[in-house]
Design a protein around this motif. Structure first.
Motif, PDB file in Angstrom:
ATOM      1  N   LYS A   1       0.816  -1.229   0.000  1.00  0.00           N
ATOM      2  CA  LYS A   1       0.000   0.000   0.000  1.00  0.00           C
ATOM      3  C   LYS A   1       0.839   1.263   0.000  1.00  0.00           C
TER       4      LYS A   1
ATOM      5  N   SER B   1       0.292   7.673   7.153  1.00  0.00           N
ATOM      6  CA  SER B   1      -0.001   7.755   8.599  1.00  0.00           C
ATOM      7  C   SER B   1       0.932   6.875   9.417  1.00  0.00           C
TER       8      SER B   1
ATOM      9  N   ARG C   1       5.536   5.906  13.452  1.00  0.00           N
ATOM     10  CA  ARG C   1       6.984   5.634  13.502  1.00  0.00           C
ATOM     11  C   ARG C   1       7.734   6.809  14.140  1.00  0.00           C
TER      12      ARG C   1
ATOM     13  N   SER D   1       4.324  -0.102  16.231  1.00  0.00           N
ATOM     14  CA  SER D   1       3.176  -0.978  16.477  1.00  0.00           C
ATOM     15  C   SER D   1       2.777  -0.920  17.959  1.00  0.00           C
TER      16      SER D   1
ATOM     17  N   ALA E   1       1.184   2.587  18.692  1.00  0.00           N
ATOM     18  CA  ALA E   1      -0.101   2.718  17.987  1.00  0.00           C
ATOM     19  C   ALA E   1      -1.241   2.034  18.735  1.00  0.00           C
TER      20      ALA E   1
ATOM     21  N   ARG F   1      -3.403   7.570  19.564  1.00  0.00           N
ATOM     22  CA  ARG F   1      -4.229   7.639  18.350  1.00  0.00           C
ATOM     23  C   ARG F   1      -5.051   8.929  18.350  1.00  0.00           C
TER      24      ARG F   1
ATOM     25  N   ARG G   1      -3.943   2.109   8.562  1.00  0.00           N
ATOM     26  CA  ARG G   1      -4.640   0.917   9.076  1.00  0.00           C
ATOM     27  C   ARG G   1      -6.095   1.219   9.381  1.00  0.00           C
ATOM     28  N   ASP G   2      -6.351   2.499   9.731  1.00  0.00           N
ATOM     29  CA  ASP G   2      -7.699   2.886  10.162  1.00  0.00           C
ATOM     30  C   ASP G   2      -8.177   4.113   9.399  1.00  0.00           C
ATOM     31  N   MET G   3      -7.643   4.312   8.194  1.00  0.00           N
ATOM     32  CA  MET G   3      -8.033   5.499   7.415  1.00  0.00           C
ATOM     33  C   MET G   3      -9.531   5.448   7.083  1.00  0.00           C
TER      34      MET G   3
ATOM     35  N   ARG H   1       3.242  -8.405  14.611  1.00  0.00           N
ATOM     36  CA  ARG H   1       2.686  -7.059  14.380  1.00  0.00           C
ATOM     37  C   ARG H   1       1.242  -7.139  13.890  1.00  0.00           C
TER      38      ARG H   1
ATOM     39  N   ASP I   1      -1.724  -5.375  15.732  1.00  0.00           N
ATOM     40  CA  ASP I   1      -2.465  -4.339  15.001  1.00  0.00           C
ATOM     41  C   ASP I   1      -3.944  -4.716  14.822  1.00  0.00           C
TER      42      ASP I   1
ATOM     43  N   ARG J   1      -5.925  -5.011  18.689  1.00  0.00           N
ATOM     44  CA  ARG J   1      -5.990  -3.933  19.673  1.00  0.00           C
ATOM     45  C   ARG J   1      -7.427  -3.414  19.790  1.00  0.00           C
TER      46      ARG J   1
END
Ligand code: DC
Length: 224
Positions: free
Chosen positions: A19, A37, A42, A102, A105, A111, A132-134, A182, A186, A189
């Motif tokens: 991606k 994002s 990071r 990770s 996040a 967040r 990941r959550d766009m 990860r 991810d 969570r």
């Protein structure tokens, strides 16, 4: 969608799904802005590590996220990332920072601290938002949502080649294990886990070349 509202395209998925590369290609092709994002998480991890802050300390890490002094600029073909004026473009891509990102996040306060900063990237004519959550949390009303995935083995192999090109020596088995760890963190969570939005189109890139994935994404964007 009205003409003065920027067009937002969300591209979510696990690391190594392609991606990042595809988001850059789409942004360039369409002349849209780009939000990486993952780079923000990071940067939070790197800034906390530089200050020797325990990454499990949600309050301290969220304070870092809130006050992050970061600048993204374009240098030739690539994106330059500055943290407190220092070029950290390569530093944030190290495996140790991936793991740290990770971890940070997973903190809800981290967040929340990054939410407005991410939404501010939506400017005319449009935005490709990679993360990941766009599609689920940051831009829930985006007209085009894509969830790009691939098998853990295929993703580890791509990551291996990327790291190898940068001269980082890493064991393939460890890479697969790290990717699984990860993925697990991810997607399990409590806040904004890595799941496709209900209205996202899922593309599995395990056996599809990048040019074909690009064409499919572009067709989806043009439909909206
Ligand atoms: O996409 P990336 O590998 O650069 O992301 C680094 C880490 O940040 C990844 O483990 C998951 C997390 N992340 C997130 O939780 N939400 C995002 N929108 C982007 C990344």
């Amino acid at each position: 969608m009205s003409n003065n509202k920027p067009m937002v395209v969300t591209i979510d998925g696990p690391s190594g799904s392609g991606k990042g590369t595809l988001s850059q290609m789409l942004a360039k092709h369409l002349g849209y802005h780009l939000l990486d994002s993952g780079a923000l998480y990071r940067l939070v991890a790197l800034a906390a590590m530089k200050r020797s802050i325990d990454l499990t300390n949600e309050v301290l890490v969220a304070a870092i996220a809130q006050n992050l002094n970061v600048e993204f600029s374009v240098k030739g073909e690539s994106m330059l990332v500055l943290l407190d004026g220092e070029d950290v473009t390569d530093a944030i891509r190290q495996e140790v920072v991936s793991m740290g990102a990770s971890k940070v996040a997973a903190h809800p306060a981290v967040r929340a601290a990054l939410l407005d900063r991410q939404r501010a990237f939506a400017r005319a004519p449009g935005l490709i938002a990679d993360g990941r959550d766009m599609g689920t949390a940051v831009f829930p009303s985006a007209p085009t949502k894509i969830f790009l995935t691939a098998s853990a083995e295929a993703r580890a192999e791509r990551r291996f080649k990327q790291l190898q090109a940068k001269g980082e020596v890493i064991d393939m088995a460890k890479l697969v294990a790290d990717i699984r760890e990860r993925d697990e963190r991810d997607s399990k969570r409590a806040v904004s886990p890595l799941v496709p939005a209900a209205d996202a189109t899922i593309i599995d890139s395990t056996n599809i070349g990048i040019a074909d994935v690009f064409a499919r994404m572009l067709a989806l964007i043009k439909q909206n």
